[in-house]
Motif scaffolding. Structure first.
Motif, short mmCIF file in Angstrom:
data_model
loop_
_atom_site.label_atom_id
_atom_site.label_comp_id
_atom_site.label_asym_id
_atom_site.label_seq_id
_atom_site.Cartn_x
_atom_site.Cartn_y
_atom_site.Cartn_z
N HIS A 15 -3.60 39.93 10.57
CA HIS A 15 -3.24 38.83 10.33
C HIS A 15 -3.31 37.88 9.03
O HIS A 15 -4.16 38.80 8.46
N SER A 16 -3.12 36.87 8.81
CA SER A 16 -2.96 36.36 7.57
C SER A 16 -4.35 35.52 7.15
O SER A 16 -4.65 35.01 6.29
N GLY A 17 -5.17 35.56 8.50
CA GLY A 17 -6.48 34.78 8.23
C GLY A 17 -6.31 33.36 9.21
O GLY A 17 -5.45 32.70 8.83
N GLY A 18 -7.51 33.10 9.75
CA GLY A 18 -7.49 31.93 10.52
C GLY A 18 -8.08 30.61 9.67
O GLY A 18 -8.47 30.79 8.79
N ILE A 19 -7.88 29.53 10.36
CA ILE A 19 -8.54 28.49 10.02
C ILE A 19 -9.15 27.29 10.87
O ILE A 19 -8.92 27.65 12.22
N ILE B 198 -6.51 25.81 20.56
CA ILE B 198 -6.76 27.25 19.95
C ILE B 198 -5.17 27.44 19.86
O ILE B 198 -4.16 27.56 20.63
N SER B 199 -4.86 28.00 18.68
CA SER B 199 -3.45 28.91 18.34
C SER B 199 -3.92 30.21 18.16
O SER B 199 -4.96 30.50 17.69
N PHE B 200 -2.85 31.14 18.59
CA PHE B 200 -3.04 32.62 18.40
C PHE B 200 -2.27 33.12 17.47
O PHE B 200 -1.04 32.80 17.43
N PHE B 201 -2.37 34.05 16.65
CA PHE B 201 -1.44 34.77 15.87
C PHE B 201 -0.87 35.87 16.95
O PHE B 201 -1.20 36.34 17.74
N THR B 202 0.43 36.02 16.77
CA THR B 202 1.33 37.01 17.58
C THR B 202 1.97 37.87 16.64
O THR B 202 2.59 37.41 15.84
N ASN B 203 2.30 39.03 17.25
CA ASN B 203 3.17 40.14 16.68
C ASN B 203 4.31 40.29 17.31
O ASN B 203 5.11 41.07 16.93
N ASP B 204 4.57 39.39 18.22
CA ASP B 204 5.87 39.34 19.10
C ASP B 204 6.88 37.89 18.26
O ASP B 204 6.37 37.16 18.70
N LEU B 205 7.68 38.61 17.31
CA LEU B 205 8.45 37.52 16.81
C LEU B 205 9.35 36.47 17.68
O LEU B 205 9.53 35.40 17.34
N ARG B 206 9.62 37.06 18.82
CA ARG B 206 10.39 36.27 19.76
C ARG B 206 9.47 35.16 20.38
O ARG B 206 10.01 34.11 20.99
N LEU B 207 8.32 35.13 20.03
CA LEU B 207 7.23 34.08 20.73
C LEU B 207 6.65 33.22 19.75
O LEU B 207 6.04 32.23 19.96
N GLY C 84 -5.19 37.74 17.41
CA GLY C 84 -6.20 37.09 16.78
C GLY C 84 -5.96 35.44 16.71
O GLY C 84 -5.21 35.00 17.43
N VAL C 85 -7.22 34.95 16.42
CA VAL C 85 -7.29 33.30 16.51
C VAL C 85 -6.82 32.74 15.34
O VAL C 85 -7.38 32.92 14.20
#
Length: 298
Positions: free
Chosen positions: A244-248, A262-271, A196-197
């Motif tokens: 995700h926790s919600g964008g701003i 733009i920043s993205f939420f990622t579910n890959d903790l390595r990134l 997500g964004v």
């Protein structure tokens, strides 16, 4: 819970060279899983999509080779630099109605809610208003015809607002899952783990524009966030709470030409905490920052 007039992130528009559609460089191809888009009804532009798990998407758009220079110059994104975020759109939740209700009737319900927002923004006297909805569409490679309606911001005197300063509106006329087929298996699984964004950072060139845009955001977004510089507001997505926790949305003055980051939420903790992207041309690099899907610090 979003109300019928709560803006939801619909999509982010990123202008790219046409070669990125026909023969994408490896760094670009390795970022996302791309979903086929199509050519728009005006014949000027073509796109490919990146579908995100929160129901929003990225539209990587390009002007087709041989496009009429005059028509491109008149296009709202015709003067923008390739390899940049050029605009973004919000939508409204589709009304919950019985299956027997026709698509056009559902759209008319959304249109009614849009008119409420349109009037509210006009009454706020921000110096920016929204024009009326106008119909558009495109044909998918599989022949499916998609229809929608868009409304763009403008200044009180009718002159255009710098794209991306405030969002435009995009409401579906045909079923949303035709335009945004996010339920397609694996369509929302991406190499960088984007779900997500996380942040839409809007940086106009001058303070007056920031002030006008701030009034619009105060009017259409219901929750303001504390920010060290500039101003921030929470922004909702169709299914964001589950992924995700919600964008701003963050608004501040730029010390450079106007831009949107733009920043993205990622579910890959390595990134988490890293930026990804690559060179578009000799003078420009397209980059996206990645943050944890359930980290409040975006």
């Amino acid at each position: 819970m979003p109300t019928p007039t709560t803006p939801l992130v619909d999509h982010i528009v990123i202008l790219i060279p046409y070669s990125f559609l026909s023969a994408p460089p490896s760094w670009f191809a390795d970022l996302f899983h791309f979903y086929p888009g199509g050519r728009h009804s005006d014949g000027l532009t073509e796109n490919t999509l990146v579908l995100l798990a929160d129901g929003s998407y990225l539209e990587f758009i390009a002007f087709v080779p041989g496009a009429d220079p005059a028509k491109r110059a008149a296009h709202q994104w015709g003067g923008k630099k390739e390899g940049t975020v050029v605009d973004w759109a919000v939508t409204l939740r589709c009304p919950s109605t019985p299956p027997s209700v026709k698509e056009e009737a559902k759209f008319l319900e959304q249109e009614k809610h849009f008119h409420e927002i349109q009037e509210k923004v006009r009454d706020a006297k921000a110096g920016i208003v929204y024009g009326d909805l106008r119909r558009g569409g495109r044909t998918r490679p599989d022949g499916k015809v998609l229809k929608w309606a868009v409304a763009f911001p403008k200044h009180d005197d009718g002159s255009p607002v710098e794209p991306g300063t405030v969002p435009f509106w995009c409401l579906d006329v045909t079923a949303r899952n035709l335009r945004v087929p996010y339920t397609t298996p694996r369509a929302t699984k991406h190499p960088i783990g984007a779900v997500g964004v996380a942040k839409i950072e809007i940086l106009p060139e001058n303070r007056k524009t920031v002030e006008s845009a701030g009034v619009v955001y105060d009017t259409i977004l219901d929750t303001k966030e504390t920010a060290e510089t500039g101003e921030s507001w929470k922004i909702r997505n169709l299914f964001g709470e589950s992924v995700h926790s919600g964008g701003i949305v963050h608004l501040d003055t730029s010390n450079k030409p106007a831009r949107v980051n733009i920043s993205f939420f990622t579910n890959d903790l390595r990134l988490v905490g890293k930026s990804v992207g690559g060179k578009v041309d000799e003078d420009h690099i397209l980059m996206f920052h990645l943050v944890a899907a359930f980290d409040d610090k975006v």
